[in-house]
Design a protein around this motif. Structure first.
Motif, PDB file in Angstrom:
ATOM      1  N   LEU A  34      29.251 -18.020   1.432  1.00 15.68           N
ATOM      2  CA  LEU A  34      28.721 -17.637   0.116  1.00 15.68           C
ATOM      3  C   LEU A  34      28.819 -16.141  -0.174  1.00 15.68           C
ATOM      4  O   LEU A  34      28.843 -15.733  -1.334  1.00 15.68           O
ATOM      5  CB  LEU A  34      27.263 -18.094  -0.021  1.00 15.68           C
ATOM      6  N   CYS A  39      27.781  -8.848  -2.750  1.00 15.72           N
ATOM      7  CA  CYS A  39      27.436  -8.296  -4.066  1.00 15.72           C
ATOM      8  C   CYS A  39      26.026  -7.723  -4.075  1.00 15.72           C
ATOM      9  O   CYS A  39      25.774  -6.708  -4.714  1.00 15.72           O
ATOM     10  CB  CYS A  39      27.509  -9.383  -5.141  1.00 15.72           C
ATOM     11  N   HIS A  40      25.079  -8.410  -3.412  1.00  9.78           N
ATOM     12  CA  HIS A  40      23.662  -8.087  -3.608  1.00  9.78           C
ATOM     13  C   HIS A  40      23.114  -7.009  -2.688  1.00  9.78           C
ATOM     14  O   HIS A  40      21.953  -6.654  -2.789  1.00  9.78           O
ATOM     15  CB  HIS A  40      22.811  -9.359  -3.494  1.00  9.78           C
ATOM     16  N   TRP A  62      28.702  -3.507 -12.930  1.00 10.89           N
ATOM     17  CA  TRP A  62      29.849  -4.218 -13.492  1.00 10.89           C
ATOM     18  C   TRP A  62      29.714  -4.169 -14.997  1.00 10.89           C
ATOM     19  O   TRP A  62      28.684  -4.574 -15.551  1.00 10.89           O
ATOM     20  CB  TRP A  62      29.876  -5.671 -13.030  1.00 10.89           C
ATOM     21  N   VAL A  69      25.844  -4.915 -15.928  1.00  8.51           N
ATOM     22  CA  VAL A  69      24.819  -5.417 -15.005  1.00  8.51           C
ATOM     23  C   VAL A  69      24.952  -4.842 -13.602  1.00  8.51           C
ATOM     24  O   VAL A  69      26.029  -4.413 -13.180  1.00  8.51           O
ATOM     25  CB  VAL A  69      24.868  -6.970 -14.893  1.00  8.51           C
ATOM     26  N   HIS A  70      23.836  -4.865 -12.914  1.00  6.21           N
ATOM     27  CA  HIS A  70      23.775  -4.495 -11.503  1.00  6.21           C
ATOM     28  C   HIS A  70      23.346  -5.738 -10.734  1.00  6.21           C
ATOM     29  O   HIS A  70      22.609  -6.563 -11.276  1.00  6.21           O
ATOM     30  CB  HIS A  70      22.724  -3.406 -11.278  1.00  6.21           C
ATOM     31  N   SER A  72      21.060  -7.988  -8.724  1.00  6.69           N
ATOM     32  CA  SER A  72      19.590  -7.980  -8.637  1.00  6.69           C
ATOM     33  C   SER A  72      19.101  -7.895  -7.197  1.00  6.69           C
ATOM     34  O   SER A  72      19.813  -8.257  -6.260  1.00  6.69           O
ATOM     35  CB  SER A  72      19.028  -9.282  -9.227  1.00  6.69           C
ATOM     36  N   ILE A  74      17.330  -9.696  -4.648  1.00  7.03           N
ATOM     37  CA  ILE A  74      17.022 -11.121  -4.470  1.00  7.03           C
ATOM     38  C   ILE A  74      16.227 -11.360  -3.180  1.00  7.03           C
ATOM     39  O   ILE A  74      16.223 -12.438  -2.620  1.00  7.03           O
ATOM     40  CB  ILE A  74      18.282 -12.014  -4.526  1.00  7.03           C
ATOM     41  N   ILE A  82      12.432 -11.304  -6.187  1.00  6.53           N
ATOM     42  CA  ILE A  82      12.131 -12.616  -6.775  1.00  6.53           C
ATOM     43  C   ILE A  82      10.982 -13.308  -6.025  1.00  6.53           C
ATOM     44  O   ILE A  82      10.891 -14.529  -5.980  1.00  6.53           O
ATOM     45  CB  ILE A  82      13.396 -13.513  -6.808  1.00  6.53           C
ATOM     46  N   SER A 106      24.472 -12.939 -16.609  1.00  6.93           N
ATOM     47  CA  SER A 106      25.890 -12.676 -16.846  1.00  6.93           C
ATOM     48  C   SER A 106      26.687 -13.442 -15.789  1.00  6.93           C
ATOM     49  O   SER A 106      26.213 -13.639 -14.670  1.00  6.93           O
ATOM     50  CB  SER A 106      26.172 -11.187 -16.726  1.00  6.93           C
ATOM     51  N   GLN A 108      28.849 -12.509 -13.989  1.00  6.71           N
ATOM     52  CA  GLN A 108      29.149 -11.698 -12.817  1.00  6.71           C
ATOM     53  C   GLN A 108      28.448 -12.314 -11.608  1.00  6.71           C
ATOM     54  O   GLN A 108      28.911 -12.211 -10.484  1.00  6.71           O
ATOM     55  CB  GLN A 108      28.679 -10.257 -13.050  1.00  6.71           C
ATOM     56  N   MET A 109      27.326 -12.963 -11.860  1.00  9.76           N
ATOM     57  CA  MET A 109      26.682 -13.815 -10.853  1.00  9.76           C
ATOM     58  C   MET A 109      27.442 -15.143 -10.933  1.00  9.76           C
ATOM     59  O   MET A 109      27.430 -15.803 -11.971  1.00  9.76           O
ATOM     60  CB  MET A 109      25.201 -13.964 -11.225  1.00  9.76           C
ATOM     61  N   PRO A 110      28.151 -15.541  -9.866  1.00 12.11           N
ATOM     62  CA  PRO A 110      29.112 -16.658 -10.008  1.00 12.11           C
ATOM     63  C   PRO A 110      28.487 -18.051 -10.066  1.00 12.11           C
ATOM     64  O   PRO A 110      28.894 -18.957  -9.347  1.00 12.11           O
ATOM     65  CB  PRO A 110      30.009 -16.499  -8.777  1.00 12.11           C
ATOM     66  N   TYR A 114      28.537 -22.591  -8.609  1.00  9.82           N
ATOM     67  CA  TYR A 114      27.431 -23.124  -7.815  1.00  9.82           C
ATOM     68  C   TYR A 114      26.892 -24.445  -8.362  1.00  9.82           C
ATOM     69  O   TYR A 114      25.957 -25.014  -7.820  1.00  9.82           O
ATOM     70  CB  TYR A 114      26.297 -22.088  -7.731  1.00  9.82           C
ATOM     71  N   MET A 129      16.679 -17.668   1.511  1.00  8.66           N
ATOM     72  CA  MET A 129      16.408 -16.483   0.690  1.00  8.66           C
ATOM     73  C   MET A 129      14.924 -16.122   0.735  1.00  8.66           C
ATOM     74  O   MET A 129      14.550 -14.957   0.753  1.00  8.66           O
ATOM     75  CB  MET A 129      16.818 -16.710  -0.774  1.00  8.66           C
ATOM     76  N   HIS A 181      33.428 -19.025  -4.111  1.00  7.19           N
ATOM     77  CA  HIS A 181      34.022 -18.463  -5.336  1.00  7.19           C
ATOM     78  C   HIS A 181      35.378 -17.784  -5.094  1.00  7.19           C
ATOM     79  O   HIS A 181      35.714 -16.787  -5.732  1.00  7.19           O
ATOM     80  CB  HIS A 181      33.014 -17.588  -6.113  1.00  7.19           C
TER      81      HIS A 181
END
Ligand code: HEC
Ligand code: HEC
Length: 280
Positions: A34, A39-40, A62, A69-70, A72, A74, A82, A106, A108-110, A114, A129, A181
């Motif tokens: 994953l 990214c995060h 991005w 966006v940046h 997040s 997580i 979160i 956005s 940008q979060m794929p 999913y 998580m 992805h």
């Protein structure tokens, strides 16, 4: 080593792999195929990951015509992450791309990739998580310039696959390639949409970063332009070590270090699927 220990070690080696707990499964997926942390996790100078703040969101940005966006935070931090979200809210964000407020995330979060998540795998991801250490880190809020952002879901990936399909190597490979992805990076955008129909896996996307510019490659079964003439081991080495058939080094943002944690069976399934891509 005393004999007794030898025997214990042998017993371990021949015992069948114990079934994974959901937490172990979640960790295997998140820290493997994953690549969520690619990214995060914040990146420091030179694009190097700040592993002391895994999943705490990034200064990375991005920007497209539709959003800025940046990634997040997580981690389960109550104020900046979160931590206050329910498991259901986290699942909705991952699979449907919606925040608890109803705001569309956005692409940008794929999340387009999913929707295919096997329900037990998605539960496992959320369990993992929520087990992470909460990391305080305020990420700059997103800016949405378009009312509705373009989301292209790969064909055959709008819902979980039937359980029987997961026993077939190429179909399981399709599942792994989707949640990994891969095709988001390896399929070009044509007229504002990712061209899954005519250009699946043909590459050509540009990525700019501290590494300079890298361009995703053709990973279809084409003998000259793709990986049709590569052996399985050469493809595995490219995915897990970032080394091409000719020995040259591949650059980011592909998450080689994450993919290196995949089991050989999962890597073989991915290759079985890649071999089915029409040569282009
Ligand atoms: C290609 C980069 C990328 C990958 C890979 C990625 N994300 Fe994201 N994610 C983002 C970005 C960027 C945002 C923020 C989007 C926005 O603000 O519109 C985001 C937002 C989120 C959110 C919403 C959080 C909030 O505060 O709004 C969650 C939850 C999330 N991601 C979880 C995950 C998980 C779990 C994975 C791995 C399965 C993952 N992401 C993989 C880029 C990514
Ligand atoms: C974040 C974008 C991204 C993701 C996700 C990604 N790749 Fe890549 N991949 C690239 C880029 C960019 C290159 C070329 C890098 C270079 O040339 O330095 C590449 C190179 C490759 C290569 C080497 C091919 C060649 O001809 O050199 C293979 C094989 C490959 N990717 C397979 C995969 C698979 C399988 C997945 C999913 C498990 C995947 N990639 C996910 C961006 C990505």
């Amino acid at each position: 080593m005393p004999n007794k220990l030898w025997i214990a070690a042998l017993a371990l080696a021949i015992a069948p792999a114990a079934a994974q707990t959901p937490l172990e499964r979640g960790k295997y997926l998140v820290e493997g195929v994953l690549t969520c942390g690619n990214c995060h996790t914040p990146r420091g100078p030179g694009g190097v990951l700040d592993t002391s703040k895994r999943h705490a969101g990034g200064p990375q940005v991005w920007e497209t015509a539709e959003y800025r966006v940046h990634p997040s935070n997580i981690t389960p931090h109550n104020e900046t992450g979160i931590g206050r979200w329910t498991a259901g809210q986290i699942k909705t964000a991952i699979r449907d791309g919606r925040r608890p407020s109803g705001q569309q995330l956005s692409p940008q979060m794929p999340y387009a990739y999913y929707k295919i998540f096997a329900p037990a795998d998605l539960d496992a991801v959320v369990a993992y998580m929520r087990s992470l250490p909460p990391a305080p880190r305020q990420v700059e809020p997103p800016v949405y310039k378009a009312k509705k952002m373009t989301v292209d879901v790969p064909p055959g990936a709008t819902k979980p696959l039937p359980e029987a399909a997961m026993k077939d190597a190429a179909k399981r490979g399709f599942y792994l390639v989707t949640i990994g992805h891969c095709m988001e990076c390896h399929t070009p955008v044509v007229n504002g949409h990712r061209d899954f129909t005519d250009a699946l896996g043909t590459g050509g996307e540009r990525f700019e970063g501290p590494w300079g510019v890298s361009v995703s490659r053709n990973i279809t079964s084409h003998k000259a332009d793709g990986i049709g003439a590569w052996t399985d081991n050469e493809v595995k080495r490219a995915i897990t070590k970032g080394v091409r058939k000719d020995g040259t080094k591949l650059r980011p943002p592909m998450g080689y270090d994450w993919y290196a944690r995949m089991t050989d069976a999962d890597l073989s399934a991915i290759i079985a699927y890649l071999r089915t891509l029409p040569a282009r």
